[in-house]
Design an enzyme around this catalytic site. Sequence first.
Site, mmCIF file in Angstrom:
data_model
loop_
_atom_site.group_PDB
_atom_site.id
_atom_site.type_symbol
_atom_site.label_atom_id
_atom_site.label_comp_id
_atom_site.label_asym_id
_atom_site.label_seq_id
_atom_site.Cartn_x
_atom_site.Cartn_y
_atom_site.Cartn_z
ATOM 1 N N ARG A 34 0.846 -1.203 0.000
ATOM 2 C CA ARG A 34 0.000 0.000 0.000
ATOM 3 C C ARG A 34 0.878 1.250 0.000
ATOM 4 N NH1 ARG A 34 -1.166 1.965 4.567
ATOM 5 N NH2 ARG A 34 -1.776 0.039 5.590
ATOM 6 N N TYR A 63 -16.470 17.105 -13.794
ATOM 7 C CA TYR A 63 -16.983 15.732 -13.793
ATOM 8 C C TYR A 63 -18.044 15.569 -12.691
ATOM 9 C CZ TYR A 63 -16.897 10.657 -13.375
ATOM 10 O OH TYR A 63 -17.249 9.341 -13.313
ATOM 11 N N LYS A 96 -9.490 6.645 -18.790
ATOM 12 C CA LYS A 96 -9.906 7.201 -20.080
ATOM 13 C C LYS A 96 -8.742 7.127 -21.086
ATOM 14 C CE LYS A 96 -13.430 7.958 -17.450
ATOM 15 N NZ LYS A 96 -13.671 9.206 -16.761
ATOM 16 N N ASP A 109 -7.890 18.952 -13.735
ATOM 17 C CA ASP A 109 -8.240 17.600 -14.163
ATOM 18 C C ASP A 109 -8.046 17.578 -15.679
ATOM 19 O OD1 ASP A 109 -9.557 15.355 -15.139
ATOM 20 O OD2 ASP A 109 -11.098 15.400 -13.573
HETATM 21 C C1 LIG Z 1 -14.059 9.631 -15.459
HETATM 22 C C2 LIG Z 1 -13.601 10.937 -14.953
HETATM 23 C C3 LIG Z 1 -13.244 11.136 -13.619
HETATM 24 C C4 LIG Z 1 -13.384 10.045 -12.582
HETATM 25 O O1 LIG Z 1 -12.531 9.010 -12.812
HETATM 26 P P1 LIG Z 1 -12.824 7.479 -12.374
HETATM 27 O O2 LIG Z 1 -11.610 6.770 -12.839
HETATM 28 O O3 LIG Z 1 -14.083 7.069 -13.094
HETATM 29 O O4 LIG Z 1 -13.021 7.490 -10.910
HETATM 30 C C5 LIG Z 1 -12.782 12.371 -13.233
HETATM 31 N N1 LIG Z 1 -12.678 13.387 -14.124
HETATM 32 C C6 LIG Z 1 -13.037 13.248 -15.404
HETATM 33 C C7 LIG Z 1 -12.915 14.415 -16.327
HETATM 34 C C8 LIG Z 1 -13.505 12.025 -15.870
HETATM 35 O O5 LIG Z 1 -13.868 11.901 -17.150
#
Ligand SMILES: *Cc1c(COP(=O)(O)O)cnc(C)c1O
Length: 383
Positions: A46, A98, A195, A170
């Site tokens: 961890r 998001y 993604k 982000d």
């Molecule tokens: C999908 C997404 C998240 C969250 O990510 P997870 O891996 O699904 O927890 C955060 N920000 C954006 C822009 C996203 O598309």
Amino acid sequence: MHFETKAIHVAQEPDKETGAVVPPIHLSTTFKQDEVGKHKGFEYSRTGNPTRQKLEENIASLENGKFGLAFASGSAATATLQMLLNKGDHVVCGDDVYGGTFRFFDKVMARLGVEYDFIDMSNVSNLEKAVKPNTKMIWLETPTNPLLKITDLKAVADISKQRNIITVVDNTFASPFLQNPLDFGIDIVVHSTTKYISGHSDVVGGIVVLNDDDLHEQLRFLQNAAGAVPSPFDCWLVLRGVKTLALRAERHSDNAEKIVEFLVSQQDKVERVYYPFLDSHPNSDVARRQMKRGGGMVSFEIVGGKDQAFKFLKELKLFHLAESLGGVESLSEYPPTMTHGSYSEQERLERGIRPNLIRLSVGIENVDDLIEDLKNAFSIAFQ
Ligand SMILES: *Cc1c(COP(=O)(O)O)cnc(C)c1O
């Protein structure tokens, strides 16, 4: 070293013991100490794991950052970053981040006494007005979901530097190939590696990249203390995916550009197209300044309303109707009831999410096949 080379080589040297060109996955949860307190850099998985460390170093290099910290999901990365804050602190956040980010800030962190204001970040003068003496963090996405609004990263960094505010971007929608927020003076970059970075819709993960030693130390502590770390196998899947990110991001952008051109030409069927590099985009000049290409996300408003949008989506064969984005396969999505279903209709309309809005995550298939699929769905929906 250039991006394409770093993606393949940073922290990916062949295994010293066996020469294996693909470094092995270290599943071990614990590591033998030579004597008490004397170890080879790892004690317990961890806290630190060799496969995770490779991923952290690799993605940090792609974002031109010093430190990477991997998490079990983008949401886990987001949550851990909020643990930098104290009760009474104030955060200015984009009003179209998001949905899960908004939910965590609004439903969890607000309950714990952190104060949030959600504003339209694409106009930086809004930000100057929203900053307060107790503002500790600015959080934004660019391009945003689903309207692909663009925020000037350098302008945001300039505002925060004078006031000692931590800026977080982000960068999931752009990917590190198209945009590197740290280069513009942003403090912290976060990605859902689920993604574009992993790119094959087969692993959930998150990563944080930054340069500041002190913030890194705090976050390393929080990563271990909260414990939302990814499994070694998931780290390996992300590393496997990222090796082709440059190729994929170019192809996603090539295909998206051609699809945008097609949609713009369909004036009797398409009311409006949203894409960062489209000249009609209000911030296309900023987008061109801070992004290499326009990326693979395209949104548009179909002529008609919800019924017309549903008919169109039902007829698509290659664009699977599904949430998420950034994989090799093309996806379609209806933001009002899918990704943005947790907003009230009023909140959606305030954010410009109209009932005829459709979002596409353009994949890397042959673009002629994708356009054929769109054409076919249009012709049936408008019969
Ligand atoms: C999908 C997404 C998240 C969250 O990510 P997870 O891996 O699904 O927890 C955060 N920000 C954006 C822009 C996203 O598309």
